[in-house]
Design an enzyme around this catalytic site. Structure first.
Site: not given
Ligand SMILES: [Zn+2]
Length: 306
Positions: A97, A240
């Site tokens: 992400d 992430h």
């Molecule tokens: Zn996020």
């Protein structure tokens, strides 16, 4: 061709201790349109003839003589690089992400490419201009690109008009960079309301394994968290793409997952090939879905209990 053969070989080698079973009836046709779709593993009798140098499996940097030099098959007729997914074997979807990141997205792609693996990137649309080439590279590799909103918004606290405005702004940038708009939406913070679930027109995807990489920024902790999470078959792992520590963790996790017998697939591939389900708009695929609705595998191909 080299890549196709080596990927086929990788798959064969990985599955050599199990039985190659008849493929699923439905090939994946609803994957990101610009990406080469993964192939479902063909039945044994249909396997293409393989080159003898099986030690090249997985090594796409191998320097073999070019086919052009030997007057072999013209390059133009060779198939696109393709992965092979065996629906009877365990699968995991890595998801990244908050990118794209100008440096780390490409580093993650290098790791995936080295291992013939793919992942899903939920990109914040306003970050797309930071690394448009990396996003296009990901799509070309067969990775899936989903939306993570325009500005990392808390969509669950918005009304429909605000949600649609965010989505329109995001779509414009995805269209500009990729020539297409994402079918998948991962709402930031996992925050959603009934309006978003029922009117976004997207497939909403959360996760089932949270590495908390953003919190620890510690590669060893991220790796340990995944390695100690038990059976990962059918699971969606949250990472992430904006931390150096996550790149370092990915470098360990990708080969480890493959060694454990997991196939690394996109979220849409996971839903279609492992769950035998459709990727539908206005439907939410969440923790309960990935954690508890994964169908059993044939016993002989299940991974060793962790
Ligand atoms: Zn996020």
């Amino acid at each position: 061709m080299k890549r196709l053969v080596s990927l086929l070989l990788s798959c064969l080698l990985l599955s050599s201790c199990g039985t190659i079973v008849t493929p699923a009836k439905t090939p994946p046709e609803h994957l990101v349109s610009e990406a080469p779709p993964a192939q479902v593993l063909p039945a044994p009798g249909e396997m293409p003839e393989l080159l003898p140098d099986s030690q090249e499996a997985g090594g796409e940097n191998a320097s073999e003589p070019s086919l052009e030099e030997g007057g072999g098959t013209p390059v133009e007729t060779l198939p696109e690089p393709q992965r092979v997914v065996d629906p009877t074997r365990p699968m995991v979807a890595l998801t990244f992400d908050d990118g794209p990141h100008a440096v780390y997205t490409d580093q993650i792609l290098d790791i995936l490419e080295e291992h013939g693996a793919v992942a899903t990137f939920f990109e914040v649309a306003r970050n797309l201009p930071k690394a448009p080439e990396a996003v296009r590279r990901a799509a070309d590799m067969g990775c899936e690109i989903g939306s993570h909103s325009y500005r990392h918004a808390n969509l669950g606290k918005m009304d429909q008009a605000a949600q649609q405005a965010d989505q329109a702004a995001a779509d414009a940038l995805f269209q500009e960079v990729l020539g297409t708009t994402p079918a998948l939406l991962r709402p930031p913070y996992g925050s959603m309301n009934k309006t978003l679930k029922t009117t976004s027109g997207r497939s909403i995807v959360t996760w089932s394994i949270d590495t908390e990489d953003w919190r620890s920024k510690d590669a060893e902790k991220v790796v340990a968290g995944v390695e100690n999470a038990g059976n990962l078959d059918g699971q969606v792992i949250l990472l992430h793409s904006i931390y150096e520590s996550t790149v370092a963790a990915t470098e360990v996790l990708v080969p480890w997952l493959l060694e454990q017998g997991y196939q690394l697939v996109t979220v849409s591939e996971l839903i279609q090939l492992r769950f035998g389900d459709e990727v539908e708009p206005n439907r939410t695929y969440n923790y309960d879905y990935f954690r508890f609705q994964v169908p059993p595998l044939p016993a002989e191909t299940a991974p060793a209990a962790a």
